[in-house]
Design a protein around this motif. Structure first.
Motif, PDB file in Angstrom:
ATOM      1  N   LEU A  61      41.413  10.067  42.216  1.00 55.66           N
ATOM      2  CA  LEU A  61      40.897   9.269  41.304  1.00 55.66           C
ATOM      3  C   LEU A  61      39.950   8.075  41.787  1.00 55.66           C
ATOM      4  O   LEU A  61      39.026   7.703  41.335  1.00 55.66           O
ATOM      5  CB  LEU A  61      42.056   8.588  40.270  1.00 55.66           C
ATOM      6  N   LYS A  62      40.635   7.590  42.924  1.00 59.74           N
ATOM      7  CA  LYS A  62      39.922   6.511  43.549  1.00 59.74           C
ATOM      8  C   LYS A  62      38.466   6.850  44.235  1.00 59.74           C
ATOM      9  O   LYS A  62      37.748   6.275  43.887  1.00 59.74           O
ATOM     10  CB  LYS A  62      40.718   5.852  44.626  1.00 59.74           C
ATOM     11  N   ALA A  63      38.506   8.012  44.624  1.00 59.61           N
ATOM     12  CA  ALA A  63      37.399   8.633  45.308  1.00 59.61           C
ATOM     13  C   ALA A  63      36.424   9.133  44.394  1.00 59.61           C
ATOM     14  O   ALA A  63      35.118   8.615  44.464  1.00 59.61           O
ATOM     15  CB  ALA A  63      37.918   9.859  46.157  1.00 59.61           C
ATOM     16  N   LEU A  64      36.789   9.442  43.128  1.00 58.26           N
ATOM     17  CA  LEU A  64      35.933   9.930  42.044  1.00 58.26           C
ATOM     18  C   LEU A  64      35.295   8.884  41.497  1.00 58.26           C
ATOM     19  O   LEU A  64      33.990   8.679  41.084  1.00 58.26           O
ATOM     20  CB  LEU A  64      36.775  10.673  41.238  1.00 58.26           C
ATOM     21  N   GLY A  65      35.943   7.514  41.499  1.00 53.71           N
ATOM     22  CA  GLY A  65      35.528   6.175  40.867  1.00 53.71           C
ATOM     23  C   GLY A  65      34.160   6.070  41.617  1.00 53.71           C
ATOM     24  O   GLY A  65      33.170   5.406  41.060  1.00 53.71           O
ATOM     25  N   TRP A  66      34.268   5.768  43.120  1.00 52.55           N
ATOM     26  CA  TRP A  66      33.333   5.558  43.814  1.00 52.55           C
ATOM     27  C   TRP A  66      32.157   6.351  43.686  1.00 52.55           C
ATOM     28  O   TRP A  66      31.166   5.923  43.699  1.00 52.55           O
ATOM     29  CB  TRP A  66      33.794   5.364  45.388  1.00 52.55           C
ATOM     30  N   ILE A  67      32.409   7.841  43.530  1.00 52.89           N
ATOM     31  CA  ILE A  67      31.234   8.649  43.628  1.00 52.89           C
ATOM     32  C   ILE A  67      30.741   8.495  42.322  1.00 52.89           C
ATOM     33  O   ILE A  67      29.409   8.446  42.111  1.00 52.89           O
ATOM     34  CB  ILE A  67      31.898  10.297  43.432  1.00 52.89           C
ATOM     35  N   LEU A  68      31.294   8.007  41.200  1.00 55.60           N
ATOM     36  CA  LEU A  68      30.520   7.925  39.826  1.00 55.60           C
ATOM     37  C   LEU A  68      29.712   6.603  39.769  1.00 55.60           C
ATOM     38  O   LEU A  68      28.725   6.435  39.496  1.00 55.60           O
ATOM     39  CB  LEU A  68      31.546   7.883  38.786  1.00 55.60           C
ATOM     40  N   ILE A  69      30.407   5.510  40.596  1.00 52.22           N
ATOM     41  CA  ILE A  69      29.779   4.395  40.580  1.00 52.22           C
ATOM     42  C   ILE A  69      28.072   4.695  41.480  1.00 52.22           C
ATOM     43  O   ILE A  69      27.204   3.915  41.192  1.00 52.22           O
ATOM     44  CB  ILE A  69      30.470   3.360  41.295  1.00 52.22           C
ATOM     45  N   ALA A 118      43.456  -0.186  38.204  1.00 44.69           N
ATOM     46  CA  ALA A 118      42.396   0.019  37.483  1.00 44.69           C
ATOM     47  C   ALA A 118      41.093   0.317  38.058  1.00 44.69           C
ATOM     48  O   ALA A 118      40.312   1.032  37.709  1.00 44.69           O
ATOM     49  CB  ALA A 118      42.190  -1.232  36.423  1.00 44.69           C
ATOM     50  N   TYR A 119      40.867  -0.440  39.093  1.00 45.32           N
ATOM     51  CA  TYR A 119      39.587  -0.451  39.849  1.00 45.32           C
ATOM     52  C   TYR A 119      39.633   0.831  40.502  1.00 45.32           C
ATOM     53  O   TYR A 119      38.558   1.320  40.921  1.00 45.32           O
ATOM     54  CB  TYR A 119      39.406  -1.466  40.671  1.00 45.32           C
ATOM     55  N   GLN A 120      40.643   1.414  40.894  1.00 44.91           N
ATOM     56  CA  GLN A 120      40.643   2.634  41.571  1.00 44.91           C
ATOM     57  C   GLN A 120      40.426   4.046  40.561  1.00 44.91           C
ATOM     58  O   GLN A 120      40.160   4.895  41.145  1.00 44.91           O
ATOM     59  CB  GLN A 120      42.221   2.871  42.019  1.00 44.91           C
ATOM     60  N   LEU A 121      40.559   3.853  39.310  1.00 49.85           N
ATOM     61  CA  LEU A 121      40.346   4.904  38.376  1.00 49.85           C
ATOM     62  C   LEU A 121      38.741   4.884  38.098  1.00 49.85           C
ATOM     63  O   LEU A 121      38.105   4.007  38.476  1.00 49.85           O
ATOM     64  CB  LEU A 121      40.956   4.469  37.216  1.00 49.85           C
ATOM     65  N   PRO A 122      38.602   5.867  37.632  1.00 47.86           N
ATOM     66  CA  PRO A 122      36.917   6.529  37.359  1.00 47.86           C
ATOM     67  C   PRO A 122      36.349   5.368  36.145  1.00 47.86           C
ATOM     68  O   PRO A 122      35.185   5.625  36.105  1.00 47.86           O
ATOM     69  CB  PRO A 122      36.988   7.950  36.738  1.00 47.86           C
ATOM     70  N   PHE A 123      37.057   4.664  35.762  1.00 41.42           N
ATOM     71  CA  PHE A 123      36.603   3.987  34.414  1.00 41.42           C
ATOM     72  C   PHE A 123      35.585   3.054  34.705  1.00 41.42           C
ATOM     73  O   PHE A 123      34.736   2.632  33.883  1.00 41.42           O
ATOM     74  CB  PHE A 123      37.656   3.478  33.733  1.00 41.42           C
ATOM     75  N   MET A 124      35.529   2.393  36.141  1.00 40.38           N
ATOM     76  CA  MET A 124      34.405   1.501  36.336  1.00 40.38           C
ATOM     77  C   MET A 124      33.134   2.168  36.471  1.00 40.38           C
ATOM     78  O   MET A 124      32.087   1.506  36.092  1.00 40.38           O
ATOM     79  CB  MET A 124      34.897   0.924  37.795  1.00 40.38           C
ATOM     80  N   GLY A 125      33.045   3.401  37.098  1.00 41.67           N
ATOM     81  CA  GLY A 125      31.741   4.214  36.887  1.00 41.67           C
ATOM     82  C   GLY A 125      31.299   4.347  35.558  1.00 41.67           C
ATOM     83  O   GLY A 125      30.167   4.248  35.133  1.00 41.67           O
TER      84      GLY A 125
END
Length: 272
Positions: A61-69, A118-125
């Motif tokens: 989830l953390k990696a996916l979040g950064w990918i989406l951002i 929360a910041y590790q999740l993809p929702f930020m992206g």
């Protein structure tokens, strides 16, 4: 005074069999002791596997979040239809991840640790994609009632997989939690309704001449630049860029570019 029981079944069920042990011979004692040890080992392995699974899920989830951002940033610089496609994909991927892990995944932001998670999740992206997409959509003028009808249809389509997942799970779910997911589906649908209509526009545009009758900066937090124009006797309001606003004076002539998507939404933009 010992009841006739299936000793092997009791051992497999991890029940207390201590009162039955004296009735066993040494061969039976060794046999069932090995079974008990095996059951304990399997249980410990299961706990370790679940722990490793949770750890890998958090890492994913953390990696996916950064990918989406990063995808949001790339889309912003690319622009055009590709940008809208990426924004839609970011939102859809995030929603799919949430539905996959529902009802076990949630955001708790009342503590510092919860905020970090929360910041590790993809929702930020997804949040970034949503803000950029809405910022693009407000540059177009469209009929709000028709827009909401299309949004309602998309909301129903997005809510369907959640409803199916919710009905299949045995985990207790609060009504408020269910309602929040449907509301999230509505917010996503509202955000992507215009990009989808824009992508499904295949007809050419028609142009009309309009006269600028007034210009204002909205008092809201976004401080939108707005041009008030008169076109064919009708008053219309357009949100424009800062440079467009500064270079326009009251009384100027502008061209209204009108389009209609295959889904039925009519929208327009203003330019020189």
């Amino acid at each position: 005074e010992i009841d006739l029981v299936d000793f092997g079944e009791l051992v497999e069920q991890n029940k207390d069999v201590s009162k039955y042990v004296p009735a066993l011979n040494w061969i039976e004692k060794n046999f069932y002791k090995s079974i008990c040890n095996e059951n304990t080992t399997i249980k410990n392995m299961s706990k370790t596997i679940e722990k490793e699974k949770r750890k890998k899920t958090k890492q994913f989830l953390k990696a996916l979040g950064w990918i989406l951002i990063i995808a949001d940033a790339v889309a912003f610089f690319i622009g055009g239809k590709t940008m809208l496609v990426i924004f839609i994909m970011v939102l859809m991927i995030t929603y799919a991840v949430y539905i996959k892990y529902y009802p076990y995944i949630f955001i708790e932001v009342t503590t510092k640790k919860g905020q970090e998670l929360a910041y590790q999740l993809p929702f930020m992206g997804a949040t970034i994609a949503m803000l950029l997409s809405l910022n693009t959509s407000k540059l177009f003028n469209y009929e709000f009632g028709n827009y909401m009808k299309i949004t309602a249809i998309i909301t129903a389509l997005l809510a369907l997989p959640f409803i199916i997942k919710s009905l299949k799970t045995d985990v207790p779910q609060k009504f408020g939690r269910k309602l929040s997911v449907v509301f999230a589906a509505f917010i996503i649908a509202f955000t992507i309704s215009f990009p989808i209509n824009f992508l499904f526009t295949f007809d050419g545009a028609t142009h009309e001449i309009a006269i600028v009758t007034d210009k204002k900066i909205s008092s809201g937090k976004t401080r939108d630049r707005e041009l008030y124009v008169s076109c064919n006797g009708k008053r219309e309001i357009y949100t424009v860029s800062n440079s467009e606003y500064e270079n326009t004076s009251i009384g100027d002539s502008k061209r209204i570019c009108r389009r209609k998507s295959a889904l039925g939404l009519e929208y327009s933009t203003i330019h020189d």
